[in-house]
Enzyme design. Structure first.
Site, short mmCIF file in Angstrom:
data_model
loop_
_atom_site.label_atom_id
_atom_site.label_comp_id
_atom_site.label_asym_id
_atom_site.label_seq_id
_atom_site.Cartn_x
_atom_site.Cartn_y
_atom_site.Cartn_z
N ASP A 58 0.15 -7.54 1.52
CA ASP A 58 0.57 -6.14 1.69
C ASP A 58 2.09 -6.01 1.76
OD1 ASP A 58 0.42 -3.44 1.81
OD2 ASP A 58 -0.44 -3.32 3.82
N HIS B 26 0.82 -1.21 0.00
CA HIS B 26 0.00 0.00 0.00
C HIS B 26 0.86 1.27 0.00
CE1 HIS B 26 0.31 0.00 4.55
NE2 HIS B 26 0.32 1.31 4.33
N SER C 216 4.56 2.91 7.85
CA SER C 216 4.27 1.69 7.10
C SER C 216 5.46 1.30 6.22
CB SER C 216 3.04 1.89 6.21
OG SER C 216 1.88 1.99 6.97
#
Length: 363
Positions: free
Chosen positions: A133, A102, A216
């Site tokens: 992911d 992402h 992230s």
């Protein structure tokens, strides 16, 4: 689980007093132990003294933090895509970097900034695997001093273990937060920007270290200097709709290594290790508009569901003893299974309850 299904939003742009408290407790215990007993018959004091305990001092713990930061931070980079900003971990000395899918989004080329550097390097996407992911990008030029991270055994992570989260929260590159491993083995579903469900990931490491927008794809690190997870999600407070403090999740390092290793070697994921039924599905609701099961929309010819006799229109209500009410709960149930495993599926067809034994395939 609804409170957990929120990805840490994209960034677009204390002193450890615990050690002192523990030290004080140990010292008090030692003093108490030294005060027991009574004089012997000869009048001599026969009391025994407990051996001295040397707890880690605050300065020692601080030194341990600083050592780990110096060791690992050069392996953590900032990644800038078209409309997102995140972090990445240097995977090898050839310039491969593992991050979240992402973070990469739809970008094919990205800008990468190494720790303690202002130079923006260019990188290209090798492969993105949204189902887990994870993604791998590769620098066009490997700068001097770029250091591959050391990945640890995430399955050995223990609750209470001190960890540091390294990344670029809110674009603040080379930032570090600290916390502990709060739980292990969590299965968490991400949410998408369109309100749908994204990847469902098993065996995630829950941590109290702050996971903010931009973290992230970075590194969750133990005090041995090993990356044990890739920070990916922050939980949301269902009452406020904002991030819940102290509840973050990281993809286990073992999973990241497995996926990244395949991408580096094969250019894609060839063995996901993720169980699948071989169907497309949607959530159905009952008369009170409550989620009541998962309707089979399509069945892949020759797939596990097809071999077990499931057909479009069937409504799955349980898998392996776990109740199924939504596509998210189905994904979470499958995440706990393994390809090749045989399990029971309960479903309804034309109002009649049925069961089938299914040998799960691979996603």
């Amino acid at each position: 689980m609804d409170a957990l299904r929120t990805r840490a939003p994209r960034a677009g742009g204390s002193a450890p007093r615990t050690a002192r408290a523990v030290a004080a407790l140990v010292c008090c215990t030692a003093l108490a132990a030294g005060c027991t007993g009574s004089p012997g018959p000869s009048g001599r004091d026969t009391r025994t003294t407990a051996p001295a305990v040397e707890p880690m001092a605050a300065d020692d713990l601080q030194s341990a933090y600083q050592k780990v930061i110096r060791q690992v931070l050069p392996s953590v980079v900032q990644i800038e895509a078209v409309d997102s900003l995140g972090s990445g971990v240097v995977y090898d000395d050839r310039g491969h970097i593992v991050t979240n899918a992402h973070v990469v989004g739809d970008a094919k080329t990205l800008k990468v900034t190494a720790a303690n550097s202002e130079e923006a390097l260019t990188a290209r996407l090798v492969y993105s695997y949204p189902e887990q992911d994870l993604a791998v990008i590769k620098l066009d030029r490997v700068p001097a001093g770029l250091k591959p991270a050391v990945f640890g055994a995430s399955e050995k992570a223990e609750v209470g273990q001190i960890v540091l989260a390294m990344g670029s929260p809110l674009g603040l590159s080379s930032s570090v937060t600290q916390g502990i491993v709060s739980a292990t083995g969590r299965t968490v579903s991400e949410s998408r920007s369109d309100g749908g469900t994204g990847a469902t990931i098993a065996n995630m490491v829950q941590t109290s270290a702050a996971i903010n927008p931009g973290n992230s794809g970075g590194a969750l690190v133990n005090l041995a200097g090993q990356v044990i997870g890739i920070p990916t999600l922050a939980a949301a407070d269902p009452a406020l709709g904002s991030a819940a403090a102290g509840i973050g999740f990281a993809i286990p390092a073992s999973m990241a290594q497995r996926i990244a290793g395949q991408i580096v070697k094969e250019g894609k994921v060839v063995d996901s290790g993720r169980a699948a039924l071989g169907i497309t599905a949607r959530t159905v609701v009952d008369a009170g508009y409550r989620p009541a099961g998962v309707a089979v929309v399509t069945v892949r010819r020759g797939g596990p569901a097809d071999a077990a006799g499931l057909r479009p229109g069937d409504i799955i209500t349980a898998l392996g003893g776990q109740s199924i009410t939504t596509t998210t709960s189905l994904a979470e149930a499958l995440a706990a299974q393994q390809p090749g495993q045989r399990t029971r599926v309960t479903y309804q067809r034309a109002g009649t309850r049925r069961t089938a034994e299914v040998t799960l395939g691979e996603q």
